[in-house]
Design a protein around this motif. Structure first.
Motif, mmCIF file in Angstrom:
data_model
loop_
_atom_site.group_PDB
_atom_site.id
_atom_site.type_symbol
_atom_site.label_atom_id
_atom_site.label_comp_id
_atom_site.label_asym_id
_atom_site.label_seq_id
_atom_site.Cartn_x
_atom_site.Cartn_y
_atom_site.Cartn_z
ATOM 1 N N ARG A 1 0.834 -1.221 0.000
ATOM 2 C CA ARG A 1 0.000 0.000 0.000
ATOM 3 C C ARG A 1 0.859 1.257 0.000
ATOM 4 N NH1 ARG A 1 -5.522 0.146 2.299
ATOM 5 N NH2 ARG A 1 -5.273 2.275 1.607
ATOM 6 N N LEU A 2 1.905 1.256 0.811
ATOM 7 C CA LEU A 2 2.779 2.440 0.873
ATOM 8 C C LEU A 2 3.523 2.622 -0.454
ATOM 9 C CD1 LEU A 2 4.208 2.079 4.510
ATOM 10 C CD2 LEU A 2 2.666 3.877 3.690
ATOM 11 N N ALA A 3 3.975 1.522 -1.040
ATOM 12 C CA ALA A 3 4.700 1.605 -2.312
ATOM 13 C C ALA A 3 3.795 2.201 -3.396
ATOM 14 C CB ALA A 3 5.203 0.224 -2.720
ATOM 15 N N ASP A 4 2.560 1.751 -3.425
ATOM 16 C CA ASP A 4 1.569 2.281 -4.382
ATOM 17 C C ASP A 4 1.358 3.773 -4.169
ATOM 18 O OD1 ASP A 4 0.904 0.087 -5.752
ATOM 19 O OD2 ASP A 4 -1.190 -0.013 -5.052
ATOM 20 N N TYR A 5 1.143 4.123 -2.906
ATOM 21 C CA TYR A 5 0.784 5.493 -2.570
ATOM 22 C C TYR A 5 1.912 6.471 -2.879
ATOM 23 C CZ TYR A 5 -0.955 9.444 0.124
ATOM 24 O OH TYR A 5 -1.388 10.684 0.501
ATOM 25 N N TYR A 6 3.143 6.074 -2.567
ATOM 26 C CA TYR A 6 4.285 6.981 -2.797
ATOM 27 C C TYR A 6 4.995 6.702 -4.128
ATOM 28 C CZ TYR A 6 3.591 8.495 2.010
ATOM 29 O OH TYR A 6 3.041 9.008 3.158
ATOM 30 N N HIS A 7 4.392 5.846 -4.954
ATOM 31 C CA HIS A 7 4.952 5.507 -6.272
ATOM 32 C C HIS A 7 6.403 5.027 -6.176
ATOM 33 C CE1 HIS A 7 1.331 7.164 -7.870
ATOM 34 N NE2 HIS A 7 1.561 8.319 -7.260
ATOM 35 N N LEU A 8 6.599 4.040 -5.327
ATOM 36 C CA LEU A 8 7.955 3.504 -5.126
ATOM 37 C C LEU A 8 7.978 2.024 -5.499
ATOM 38 C CD1 LEU A 8 8.662 5.035 -1.591
ATOM 39 C CD2 LEU A 8 9.820 5.666 -3.725
ATOM 40 N N PRO A 9 9.116 1.530 -5.988
ATOM 41 C CA PRO A 9 9.220 0.092 -6.212
ATOM 42 C C PRO A 9 9.257 -0.638 -4.865
ATOM 43 C CG PRO A 9 11.317 1.169 -6.692
ATOM 44 C CD PRO A 9 10.332 2.260 -6.383
ATOM 45 N N HIS A 10 8.750 -1.864 -4.844
ATOM 46 C CA HIS A 10 8.652 -2.621 -3.596
ATOM 47 C C HIS A 10 9.336 -3.977 -3.730
ATOM 48 C CE1 HIS A 10 6.033 -5.623 -1.242
ATOM 49 N NE2 HIS A 10 6.893 -5.111 -0.393
ATOM 50 N N LEU A 11 10.063 -4.362 -2.680
ATOM 51 C CA LEU A 11 10.634 -5.715 -2.632
ATOM 52 C C LEU A 11 10.228 -6.395 -1.330
ATOM 53 C CD1 LEU A 11 12.519 -7.944 -3.744
ATOM 54 C CD2 LEU A 11 14.402 -6.822 -2.520
ATOM 55 N N ASP A 12 9.558 -7.534 -1.475
ATOM 56 C CA ASP A 12 9.245 -8.402 -0.346
ATOM 57 C C ASP A 12 10.453 -9.328 -0.191
ATOM 58 O OD1 ASP A 12 8.503 -10.529 1.230
ATOM 59 O OD2 ASP A 12 6.617 -10.929 0.193
ATOM 60 N N GLN B 1 18.446 2.056 -5.222
ATOM 61 C CA GLN B 1 18.197 2.566 -6.577
ATOM 62 C C GLN B 1 17.713 4.024 -6.503
ATOM 63 O OE1 GLN B 1 14.528 0.793 -8.518
ATOM 64 N NE2 GLN B 1 14.562 -0.428 -6.651
ATOM 65 N N PRO B 2 17.976 4.795 -7.556
ATOM 66 C CA PRO B 2 17.585 6.208 -7.526
ATOM 67 C C PRO B 2 16.077 6.343 -7.284
ATOM 68 C CG PRO B 2 18.902 5.713 -9.490
ATOM 69 C CD PRO B 2 18.607 4.407 -8.824
ATOM 70 N N GLY B 3 15.693 7.291 -6.457
ATOM 71 C CA GLY B 3 14.277 7.488 -6.185
ATOM 72 C C GLY B 3 13.828 6.792 -4.915
ATOM 73 N N LEU C 1 11.049 -1.734 1.213
ATOM 74 C CA LEU C 1 11.431 -3.135 1.405
ATOM 75 C C LEU C 1 10.781 -3.640 2.682
ATOM 76 C CD1 LEU C 1 14.008 -1.793 -0.155
ATOM 77 C CD2 LEU C 1 15.096 -3.956 0.414
ATOM 78 N N ASP C 2 10.320 -4.888 2.664
ATOM 79 C CA ASP C 2 9.820 -5.456 3.909
ATOM 80 C C ASP C 2 10.470 -6.801 4.157
ATOM 81 O OD1 ASP C 2 7.538 -6.300 1.830
ATOM 82 O OD2 ASP C 2 7.403 -7.670 3.528
ATOM 83 N N GLY C 3 10.627 -7.118 5.470
ATOM 84 C CA GLY C 3 11.274 -8.374 5.842
ATOM 85 C C GLY C 3 11.448 -8.481 7.341
ATOM 86 N N ARG C 4 12.647 -8.962 7.749
ATOM 87 C CA ARG C 4 12.909 -9.163 9.173
ATOM 88 C C ARG C 4 14.073 -8.296 9.671
ATOM 89 N NH1 ARG C 4 9.398 -12.039 7.658
ATOM 90 N NH2 ARG C 4 8.526 -13.922 8.586
#
Ligand code: DC
Length: 216
Positions: free
Chosen positions: A23-34, A108-110, A114-117
């Motif tokens: 949700r945060l990645a979508d909202y702030y237009h950021l790439p996401h890595l699980d 990466q630029p921009g 990331l989510d994890g432990r």
């Protein structure tokens, strides 16, 4: 001027951190890595080849082959793959190989989410915003059960709870990069919160960081 924004999200299994990260990645237009998917890919490779999960050199080889652009969430979502991931994640050499790939993504630029432990503690100690998402083991087990039932499956609540407690113990008890909140992480206990409320709370935290940066 556009700034980069990095958001690190950690938390135990079934805490809702993945949904929040998306949700945060979508909202702030950021790439996401699980990042859990990277450990799952290693665990799955060993399971597919019928190799024991304590075969460190096979796990290292599988870790080197992990391609962040090619992580099949569907194939990696199986329960036994998560268990295998948690077991191979105790090996420091395996972690190092995966953490290097995760850091390349994080820097990466921009920016990125990331989510994890160990994102706030090890992968991105310099993240602009660190969130530690948690919920009681009972609440997490209930959410997981509803999730399984929602997809037409069946499961036993007591078994799910026992699994969650065991996974917490392994992830929090390992010597290398155990799950724990970074000293500067914002704690978000979602036991009594909807996903929407958790998202709004997280957004407020991120917006405050952005506003402070603009004042500076
Ligand atoms: O988030 P998940 O359930 O997909 O993660 C699966 C396992 O991978 C988790 O139990 C421990 C490991 N993991 C880790 O050690 N470090 C991370 N950053 C992400 C996951």
């Amino acid at each position: 001027m556009t700034h980069s924004l990095s958001i690190a999200i950690d938390g135990p299994a079934a805490s809702g951190k993945g949904t929040l990260a998306r949700r945060l990645a979508d909202y702030y237009h950021l790439p996401h890595l699980d990042t859990g998917l990277t450990y799952r890919a290693v665990g799955r490779a060993l399971l597919i080849h019928g190799l024991p999960l304590d075969n460190v050199s096979a796990a290292e080889t599988a870790a080197r082959q992990v391609d962040l652009r090619n992580l099949d969430r569907e194939a990696l979502s199986a329960h036994e793959v998560g268990e295998a991931a948690s077991k191979v994640a105790v090996f420091p050499t395996v972690r190092k190989i995966l953490v290097d790939k995760q850091r390349a993504f994080a820097t990466q630029p921009g920016g990125a989410v990331l989510d994890g432990r160990d994102i706030g503690t090890v992968v991105c100690p310099e993240a602009d915003v660190k969130l530690y998402v948690t919920a009681s083991a009972e609440v997490r087990a209930g959410r997981r059960l509803r999730d399984i039932e929602g997809r037409g499956g069946h499961a036993d609540l007591a078994e799910i709870l026992a699994d969650i407690v065991r996974r917490d113990e392994r992830d929090m008890g390992r010597a290398d990069s155990p799950l724990r909140p970074a000293a500067d992480a914002h704690l978000l206990d979602t036991s009594e919160m909807s996903i929407e409320a958790a998202f709004q709370a997280a957004r407020t935290i991120v917006d405050e960081v952005l506003a402070k940066r603009n004042e500076a």
